[in-house]
Motif scaffolding. Sequence first.
Motif, PDB file in Angstrom:
ATOM      1  N   LEU A 143      16.540   0.822   0.423  1.00 25.13           N
ATOM      2  CA  LEU A 143      15.443   1.448  -0.308  1.00 25.13           C
ATOM      3  C   LEU A 143      14.727   0.332  -1.053  1.00 25.13           C
ATOM      4  O   LEU A 143      15.296  -0.298  -1.945  1.00 25.13           O
ATOM      5  CB  LEU A 143      15.962   2.501  -1.293  1.00 25.13           C
ATOM      6  CG  LEU A 143      14.898   3.259  -2.070  1.00 25.13           C
ATOM      7  CD1 LEU A 143      14.037   4.099  -1.130  1.00 25.13           C
ATOM      8  CD2 LEU A 143      15.537   4.148  -3.130  1.00 25.13           C
ATOM      9  N   ARG A 144      13.480   0.059  -0.658  1.00 23.99           N
ATOM     10  CA  ARG A 144      12.695  -1.033  -1.235  1.00 23.99           C
ATOM     11  C   ARG A 144      11.551  -0.423  -2.048  1.00 23.99           C
ATOM     12  O   ARG A 144      10.823   0.433  -1.557  1.00 23.99           O
ATOM     13  CB  ARG A 144      12.158  -1.920  -0.119  1.00 23.99           C
ATOM     14  CG  ARG A 144      11.498  -3.195  -0.593  1.00 23.99           C
ATOM     15  CD  ARG A 144      11.213  -4.156   0.563  1.00 23.99           C
ATOM     16  NE  ARG A 144      12.469  -4.721   1.063  1.00 23.99           N
ATOM     17  CZ  ARG A 144      12.936  -4.544   2.298  1.00 23.99           C
ATOM     18  NH1 ARG A 144      12.272  -3.855   3.176  1.00 23.99           N
ATOM     19  NH2 ARG A 144      14.085  -5.089   2.653  1.00 23.99           N
ATOM     20  N   GLN A 149       3.550  -5.320  -4.396  1.00 22.41           N
ATOM     21  CA  GLN A 149       4.578  -6.340  -4.582  1.00 22.41           C
ATOM     22  C   GLN A 149       5.951  -5.673  -4.693  1.00 22.41           C
ATOM     23  O   GLN A 149       6.096  -4.647  -5.362  1.00 22.41           O
ATOM     24  CB  GLN A 149       4.300  -7.145  -5.853  1.00 22.41           C
ATOM     25  CG  GLN A 149       2.967  -7.852  -5.849  1.00 22.41           C
ATOM     26  CD  GLN A 149       2.869  -8.879  -4.734  1.00 22.41           C
ATOM     27  OE1 GLN A 149       3.734  -9.724  -4.565  1.00 22.41           O
ATOM     28  NE2 GLN A 149       1.802  -8.791  -3.946  1.00 22.41           N
ATOM     29  N   VAL A 150       6.961  -6.248  -4.065  1.00 24.35           N
ATOM     30  CA  VAL A 150       8.322  -5.725  -4.153  1.00 24.35           C
ATOM     31  C   VAL A 150       8.816  -5.877  -5.590  1.00 24.35           C
ATOM     32  O   VAL A 150       8.751  -6.960  -6.167  1.00 24.35           O
ATOM     33  CB  VAL A 150       9.271  -6.461  -3.182  1.00 24.35           C
ATOM     34  CG1 VAL A 150      10.708  -5.994  -3.374  1.00 24.35           C
ATOM     35  CG2 VAL A 150       8.840  -6.250  -1.742  1.00 24.35           C
ATOM     36  N   VAL A 151       9.311  -4.779  -6.175  1.00 24.62           N
ATOM     37  CA  VAL A 151       9.806  -4.803  -7.559  1.00 24.62           C
ATOM     38  C   VAL A 151      11.279  -4.390  -7.663  1.00 24.62           C
ATOM     39  O   VAL A 151      11.847  -4.409  -8.751  1.00 24.62           O
ATOM     40  CB  VAL A 151       8.939  -3.921  -8.484  1.00 24.62           C
ATOM     41  CG1 VAL A 151       7.548  -4.517  -8.629  1.00 24.62           C
ATOM     42  CG2 VAL A 151       8.879  -2.480  -8.003  1.00 24.62           C
ATOM     43  N   GLY A 152      11.880  -4.022  -6.543  1.00 24.04           N
ATOM     44  CA  GLY A 152      13.291  -3.658  -6.577  1.00 24.04           C
ATOM     45  C   GLY A 152      13.793  -3.273  -5.202  1.00 24.04           C
ATOM     46  O   GLY A 152      13.007  -2.935  -4.311  1.00 24.04           O
ATOM     47  N   LEU A 171      21.166   5.777  -3.088  1.00 22.57           N
ATOM     48  CA  LEU A 171      20.492   4.499  -3.343  1.00 22.57           C
ATOM     49  C   LEU A 171      19.489   4.738  -4.463  1.00 22.57           C
ATOM     50  O   LEU A 171      18.723   5.703  -4.413  1.00 22.57           O
ATOM     51  CB  LEU A 171      19.751   4.005  -2.102  1.00 22.57           C
ATOM     52  CG  LEU A 171      20.593   3.734  -0.857  1.00 22.57           C
ATOM     53  CD1 LEU A 171      19.692   3.483   0.342  1.00 22.57           C
ATOM     54  CD2 LEU A 171      21.492   2.552  -1.080  1.00 22.57           C
ATOM     55  N   THR A 172      19.441   3.839  -5.446  1.00 18.22           N
ATOM     56  CA  THR A 172      18.521   3.994  -6.577  1.00 18.22           C
ATOM     57  C   THR A 172      17.880   2.650  -6.900  1.00 18.22           C
ATOM     58  O   THR A 172      18.551   1.621  -6.914  1.00 18.22           O
ATOM     59  CB  THR A 172      19.274   4.503  -7.823  1.00 18.22           C
ATOM     60  OG1 THR A 172      19.901   5.743  -7.515  1.00 18.22           O
ATOM     61  CG2 THR A 172      18.321   4.704  -8.992  1.00 18.22           C
ATOM     62  N   VAL A 173      16.567   2.689  -7.153  1.00 11.65           N
ATOM     63  CA  VAL A 173      15.836   1.516  -7.625  1.00 11.65           C
ATOM     64  C   VAL A 173      15.152   1.859  -8.939  1.00 11.65           C
ATOM     65  O   VAL A 173      14.727   2.999  -9.148  1.00 11.65           O
ATOM     66  CB  VAL A 173      14.793   1.014  -6.594  1.00 11.65           C
ATOM     67  CG1 VAL A 173      15.483   0.411  -5.391  1.00 11.65           C
ATOM     68  CG2 VAL A 173      13.853   2.122  -6.162  1.00 11.65           C
ATOM     69  N   GLN A 227       5.434   3.063  -4.741  1.00 16.37           N
ATOM     70  CA  GLN A 227       5.842   3.375  -3.379  1.00 16.37           C
ATOM     71  C   GLN A 227       7.252   2.863  -3.150  1.00 16.37           C
ATOM     72  O   GLN A 227       7.651   1.835  -3.702  1.00 16.37           O
ATOM     73  CB  GLN A 227       4.896   2.709  -2.371  1.00 16.37           C
ATOM     74  CG  GLN A 227       5.293   2.915  -0.922  1.00 16.37           C
ATOM     75  CD  GLN A 227       4.384   2.171   0.048  1.00 16.37           C
ATOM     76  OE1 GLN A 227       3.642   1.269  -0.330  1.00 16.37           O
ATOM     77  NE2 GLN A 227       4.443   2.547   1.299  1.00 16.37           N
ATOM     78  N   VAL A 228       8.012   3.593  -2.334  1.00 13.87           N
ATOM     79  CA  VAL A 228       9.279   3.093  -1.816  1.00 13.87           C
ATOM     80  C   VAL A 228       9.258   3.264  -0.303  1.00 13.87           C
ATOM     81  O   VAL A 228       8.559   4.131   0.230  1.00 13.87           O
ATOM     82  CB  VAL A 228      10.522   3.801  -2.412  1.00 13.87           C
ATOM     83  CG1 VAL A 228      10.666   3.514  -3.896  1.00 13.87           C
ATOM     84  CG2 VAL A 228      10.512   5.289  -2.135  1.00 13.87           C
ATOM     85  N   ILE A 229      10.012   2.424   0.378  1.00 16.87           N
ATOM     86  CA  ILE A 229      10.180   2.551   1.822  1.00 16.87           C
ATOM     87  C   ILE A 229      11.671   2.555   2.112  1.00 16.87           C
ATOM     88  O   ILE A 229      12.399   1.659   1.651  1.00 16.87           O
ATOM     89  CB  ILE A 229       9.470   1.423   2.592  1.00 16.87           C
ATOM     90  CG1 ILE A 229       7.954   1.518   2.361  1.00 16.87           C
ATOM     91  CG2 ILE A 229       9.797   1.504   4.088  1.00 16.87           C
ATOM     92  CD1 ILE A 229       7.149   0.418   3.038  1.00 16.87           C
ATOM     93  N   PHE A 230      12.115   3.583   2.856  1.00 17.18           N
ATOM     94  CA  PHE A 230      13.517   3.696   3.251  1.00 17.18           C
ATOM     95  C   PHE A 230      13.645   3.268   4.702  1.00 17.18           C
ATOM     96  O   PHE A 230      12.925   3.766   5.574  1.00 17.18           O
ATOM     97  CB  PHE A 230      14.012   5.134   3.088  1.00 17.18           C
ATOM     98  CG  PHE A 230      15.334   5.381   3.751  1.00 17.18           C
ATOM     99  CD1 PHE A 230      16.465   4.692   3.348  1.00 17.18           C
ATOM    100  CD2 PHE A 230      15.444   6.288   4.790  1.00 17.18           C
ATOM    101  CE1 PHE A 230      17.689   4.897   3.973  1.00 17.18           C
ATOM    102  CE2 PHE A 230      16.661   6.508   5.418  1.00 17.18           C
ATOM    103  CZ  PHE A 230      17.787   5.819   5.007  1.00 17.18           C
TER     104      PHE A 230
END
Length: 185
Positions: A126-127, A134-137, A154-156, A163-166
């Motif tokens: 999970l990004r 920009q990626v933040v976690g 999964l947790t960010v 946005q997140v991408i799984f």
Amino acid sequence: MCRRFLFFAVIIFVLNAGIALAADPVAVGRLDFDQLKPTPADQKMATPLVFPDVNGTGINVTIEGPALTVTDLFEFAHLDEIRGNALITNIWPQQDGISIKFSRPVQTVGIIAGDFGGDEDGPLVLRAFDCKGQVVGQASAPWNDGQMPPFAPLTVSADSICQVIFTSGGEFAGSTFLDVLTFGS
């Protein structure tokens, strides 16, 4: 003098407490996809899926993915311990993943995801991205060949997640179920 000081101290405390209580409450949303009708095997869903004002948070959630479908988990696996519907992409292997966008920034995003032991699907990833892309976690979990539910959480967390991408790995990358989505601000 002391009474007057105490009186003013109490007034200032009450005013500050009132301001804190009047601040925006923490928005918490949850989607478990059970309200969606399972997609027939020969079809895919129209995407994007849009969920307006999730749980009264004022946050709209948009979900996209290649050949995204809703699957009845019991009908898929015939296991009594897992029920309900989940999202999955039906083109494998694919590395694009399932994209989840929020109409305003959130600070925490969690998912529960996994598969039913037919192949190796790890890592589950999970990004998280800010509003500038920009990626933040990032969070990840292994999912080995033969691994069965319970699915992995999964947790960010970050100051501003838009946005997140799984994604998942293995020979059939992307062939894992997204069962629950939660978010908070």
